[in-house]
Design a protein around this motif. Structure first.
Motif: not given
Length: 337
Positions: A46, A49-50, A124, A208, A211, A296-297, A300
């Protein structure tokens, strides 16, 4: 063949174009007066990604202010904190647990404090998520880790330390775990080849990596749960800011029930030497574009200006303090230096 008049006209146009291009390049260089490096996390996390989305947001929105932000992958919180120490990064995403230790010079950072570390905001919550092969699950608790090989992230990610802290707090029947430090991607391959029995990750839900792994469906996996009693025991061991949380049902493919676990705060932090004006703009831009990050995620979606200081134990940067005061957010005295 071109006539002399037309030739002169083309020469004039070419010169004008060269002047325009040179001027534009110079203006672009002048706009990018400050380059900031944001250290994130491993690919598939995460953080990573963020972090990429944040860097893109700031670079786009603050171009006219001359600010450009680049995101870099890393092993995680511990490496990011050290990157601030040796000036390899200007800004980091990291777990508050480790940032607090570094700022105070205790725990893992005893004797080597990092007084220049400053926080910008809480992000987060980081959620501990442990998945193991279904054929290794018996109780669905940490007891099921006994005798298994568990991928725990790279050494500087902090995953292993957090899990060891939890296991240390268990009073009876402590499971004996064979820890296998490796990257997220290597962990997935090791799990597929039967070299490890499970993966331990911390991150905003959904991570991610998990997932993709659960969507693949080639390996039957299950989540382990952490009880409230285990969380309280961890607090007694020194993990003061841990809190109970739930991975909602449906967060991952095939996950049809909520998972009880624990979490703790994440921070966006910087070096104290970064200009207050720049940090003010970074903070302002982040909160004025929070809806973009929420798209985006999903992690957040837990963020808001009202929760910006929740779980923050590291002194704030002056630039962030300025923004919060403008927005009438009460800043505790302990966070002002």
């Amino acid at each position: 063949m071109l006539g002399i008049g037309k030739l002169l006209w083309f020469v004039v146009l070419a010169c004008a174009a060269c002047i325009w291009i040179t001027d534009a390049v110079c203006q672009d260089k002048n706009r990018a007066r400050v380059s900031i490096l944001l250290a994130t996390g491993m690919h598939g996390s995460t953080y990573y990604h963020v972090g990429l989305a944040m860097a893109s947001l700031w670079t786009t929105r603050l171009r006219d202010a001359g600010i450009r932000v680049s995101a870099a992958s890393s092993e995680g919180s511990m490496e990011n904190i050290e990157a601030i120490r040796i000036a390899d990064a200007d800004m980091i995403i990291a777990e508050d647990l480790f940032c607090s230790m570094a700022a105070a010079g205790n725990g893992l950072f005893k004797g080597k404090p990092l007084p220049e570390l400053r926080s910008i905001t809480a992000l987060w919550p980081d959620v501990l998520q442990i998945v193991i092969r279904s054929d290794k699950m018996h109780k669905g608790t940490l007891q099921d880790l006994d005798g298994i090989a568990l991928a725990t992230g790279l050494p500087d990610s902090g995953n292993k330390y957090i899990l060891e802290l939890l296991l240390k707090s268990m009073k009876n029947e402590k499971p004996k775990v064979r820890f296998r430090p490796m990257s997220n991607q290597a962990a997935v391959e090791a799990l597929k080849k039967g070299l490890v029995d499970g993966i331990d990750v911390t991150g905003g839900v959904p991570v991610p990596l998990l997932s993709s792994l659960l969507q693949d469906g080639k390996i039957s996996l299950g989540f382990l749960e952490i009880s409230g009693a285990q969380m309280e025991a961890a607090r007694e061991e020194g993990w003061k800011n841990v809190f109970p949380t739930v991975v909602p049902a449906g967060s991952y493919p095939g996950q049809d029930k909520a998972i009880h676990t624990v979490g703790h705060a994440n921070l966006l932090a910087v070096t104290a030497s970064l200009s207050p004006e720049i940090v003010y703009l970074l903070t302002k831009t982040l909160y004025e574009n929070l809806e973009y990050l929420m798209k985006v995620h999903p992690a957040c979606r837990t963020m808001s200006l009202e929760k910006a200081l929740d779980g923050v134990n590291v002194p704030l940067h002056r630039g962030s303090v300025r923004y919060y005061k403008e927005k009438k957010i009460k800043v505790p005295e302990r966070l002002i230096q």
